[in-house]
Motif scaffolding. Structure first.
Motif, PDB file in Angstrom:
ATOM      1  N   LYS A  88       3.795   5.187  15.392  1.00  0.00           N
ATOM      2  CA  LYS A  88       5.201   5.639  15.763  1.00  0.00           C
ATOM      3  C   LYS A  88       6.363   4.920  14.768  1.00  0.00           C
ATOM      4  N   ALA A  89       6.218   3.597  14.618  1.00  0.00           N
ATOM      5  CA  ALA A  89       7.130   3.019  13.727  1.00  0.00           C
ATOM      6  C   ALA A  89       7.048   3.437  12.462  1.00  0.00           C
ATOM      7  N   LEU A  90       5.899   3.802  11.717  1.00  0.00           N
ATOM      8  CA  LEU A  90       5.505   4.234  10.564  1.00  0.00           C
ATOM      9  C   LEU A  90       6.088   5.666  10.251  1.00  0.00           C
ATOM     10  N   LYS A  91       5.957   6.268  11.272  1.00  0.00           N
ATOM     11  CA  LYS A  91       6.455   7.989  11.099  1.00  0.00           C
ATOM     12  C   LYS A  91       7.871   7.925  10.927  1.00  0.00           C
ATOM     13  N   THR A  92       8.542   6.939  11.153  1.00  0.00           N
ATOM     14  CA  THR A  92      10.071   7.043  10.934  1.00  0.00           C
ATOM     15  C   THR A  92      10.402   6.431   9.441  1.00  0.00           C
ATOM     16  N   ALA A  93       9.841   5.318   9.292  1.00  0.00           N
ATOM     17  CA  ALA A  93      10.442   4.626   7.797  1.00  0.00           C
ATOM     18  C   ALA A  93       9.311   4.983   6.985  1.00  0.00           C
ATOM     19  N   SER A  94       8.094   5.022   7.206  1.00  0.00           N
ATOM     20  CA  SER A  94       7.006   5.513   6.155  1.00  0.00           C
ATOM     21  C   SER A  94       6.132   6.462   6.501  1.00  0.00           C
ATOM     22  N   PRO A  95       6.642   7.654   6.290  1.00  0.00           N
ATOM     23  CA  PRO A  95       5.744   8.759   6.904  1.00  0.00           C
ATOM     24  C   PRO A  95       4.684   9.010   5.749  1.00  0.00           C
ATOM     25  N   GLY A  96       4.640   8.381   4.687  1.00  0.00           N
ATOM     26  CA  GLY A  96       3.534   8.525   4.022  1.00  0.00           C
ATOM     27  C   GLY A  96       2.313   7.601   4.151  1.00  0.00           C
ATOM     28  N   SER A  97       2.693   6.728   5.041  1.00  0.00           N
ATOM     29  CA  SER A  97       1.618   5.716   5.498  1.00  0.00           C
ATOM     30  C   SER A  97       0.818   6.092   6.839  1.00  0.00           C
ATOM     31  N   VAL A  98      -0.244   6.398   6.681  1.00  0.00           N
ATOM     32  CA  VAL A  98      -1.017   7.035   7.768  1.00  0.00           C
ATOM     33  C   VAL A  98      -2.395   6.137   8.240  1.00  0.00           C
ATOM     34  N   ILE A  99      -2.289   5.888   9.467  1.00  0.00           N
ATOM     35  CA  ILE A  99      -3.294   5.145  10.051  1.00  0.00           C
ATOM     36  C   ILE A  99      -4.475   6.345  10.873  1.00  0.00           C
ATOM     37  N   ARG A 100      -5.529   6.537  10.176  1.00  0.00           N
ATOM     38  CA  ARG A 100      -6.556   7.645  10.435  1.00  0.00           C
ATOM     39  C   ARG A 100      -7.440   7.129  11.745  1.00  0.00           C
ATOM     40  N   THR A 101      -7.521   7.950  12.565  1.00  0.00           N
ATOM     41  CA  THR A 101      -8.512   7.689  13.603  1.00  0.00           C
ATOM     42  C   THR A 101      -9.940   8.072  13.169  1.00  0.00           C
ATOM     43  N   VAL A 102     -10.906   7.315  13.050  1.00  0.00           N
ATOM     44  CA  VAL A 102     -12.317   7.756  12.712  1.00  0.00           C
ATOM     45  C   VAL A 102     -13.084   7.771  14.106  1.00  0.00           C
ATOM     46  N   ARG A 103     -13.452   8.784  14.412  1.00  0.00           N
ATOM     47  CA  ARG A 103     -14.073   9.038  15.701  1.00  0.00           C
ATOM     48  C   ARG A 103     -15.537   8.464  15.914  1.00  0.00           C
ATOM     49  N   SER A 104     -15.541   7.674  17.067  1.00  0.00           N
ATOM     50  CA  SER A 104     -16.452   6.612  17.341  1.00  0.00           C
ATOM     51  C   SER A 104     -16.660   5.403  16.571  1.00  0.00           C
ATOM     52  N   CYS A 144       1.011  -1.324   0.141  1.00  0.00           N
ATOM     53  CA  CYS A 144       0.190  -0.049   0.103  1.00  0.00           C
ATOM     54  C   CYS A 144       0.897   0.930   0.122  1.00  0.00           C
ATOM     55  N   GLY A 145       1.202   1.679  -1.222  1.00  0.00           N
ATOM     56  CA  GLY A 145       2.168   2.880  -1.318  1.00  0.00           C
ATOM     57  C   GLY A 145       3.605   2.462  -1.036  1.00  0.00           C
ATOM     58  N   SER A 146       4.150   3.095  -0.133  1.00  0.00           N
ATOM     59  CA  SER A 146       5.602   2.654   0.119  1.00  0.00           C
ATOM     60  C   SER A 146       5.642   1.669   1.246  1.00  0.00           C
ATOM     61  N   LEU A 147       4.533   1.175   1.696  1.00  0.00           N
ATOM     62  CA  LEU A 147       4.376   0.243   2.701  1.00  0.00           C
ATOM     63  C   LEU A 147       4.174  -1.024   2.167  1.00  0.00           C
ATOM     64  N   GLU A 148       5.157  -2.228   2.574  1.00  0.00           N
ATOM     65  CA  GLU A 148       5.028  -3.422   2.081  1.00  0.00           C
ATOM     66  C   GLU A 148       5.340  -4.358   3.368  1.00  0.00           C
TER      67      GLU A 148
END
Length: 234
Positions: free
Chosen positions: A208-224, A138-142
């Protein structure tokens, strides 16, 4: 029939990790938490191998090994010890008990699987096996889940078994929002009660792990609702 492996461990997360690794490679497994349970299971079931999780403050591994090797019915059963860092002094006791092989953790999954396959005279996996399995991207994440490996922008990302299973679930359906209950079902054994806050803590570790190695990979919080792995921009 799939080879059945007994995993002796008091660490639920480690059992989950190891059973996943074995399952992907064509094995099935059952857990045992102590000596009594391990011996009872080997009396009831036909296991092809036993894996011992040897912690620094426990002599359970050498006791189980000694008892198994001392019984005619289980004397020929391959027994492998996975020794935690700091518990290397257990090598001698395990050797005296008749251990077949010992690895100091962390051990590469392929190394353990190759030993099991060689010991049980099983054929090596083909192109879908541990070394050559396909990557989930998914993008730069493998992610290569049969080898328990994650990369971001070509750099390895080291995750624990729970974080790995959570990320795998998100990565299998980018853009989909998963509730905390769905994530609990995907990452933890059925017999363990997990609260929503625990999910949040593990998601935070992944971020935290993604922020360092794959900053383009984002886990989004969907409220509730829960969490979602954002799809990369086309």
């Amino acid at each position: 029939m799939k080879p059945l492996v007994l995993i002796c461990s008091q660490d639920a997360e480690f059992y989950l990790f190891l059973s996943h690794i074995l399952g992907v490679d064509g094995f099935t497994s059952e857990p045992a938490g102590d000596v009594k349970e391990a011996l009872a299971l080997t009396d009831e079931r036909e296991f092809q191998a036993v894996v011992l999780d040897c912690g620094p403050a426990s002599a359970t591994g050498s006791i189980i090994c000694g008892r198994l090797k001392g019984e005619p019915r289980t004397a020929g059963l391959p027994v492998i010890a996975l020794i935690a860092p700091g518990a290397e002094n257990q090598h001698l006791d395990l050797l005296k008990a008749g251990i077949d092989e010992s690895f100091v953790r962390p051990v590469a999954p392929a190394k353990l699987l190759d030993f099991l396959r060689a010991k049980l005279a099983l054929p090596k996996r083909d192109s879908n096996g541990v070394e050559n399995g396909s990557w989930l991207c998914c993008g730069s994440l493998e992610m290569k889940f049969d080898a328990h490996r994650v990369r971001g922008n070509g750099h390895d990302i080291h995750l624990g078994p729970i974080e790995f299973n959570l990320l795998r679930h998100l990565l299998e359906a980018p853009g989909k929002v998963f509730t905390r209950d769905e994530l609990i079902g995907a990452a933890w054994p059925d017999n363990i009660h997990i609260g929503a806050r625990t999910v949040d803590v593990h998601i935070s570790r992944i971020r935290k792990a993604l922020k360092t190695a794959s900053p383009g990979s984002v886990i989004r919080t969907v409220r509730s609702a829960g969490y979602s792995l954002e799809k990369p921009d086309d």
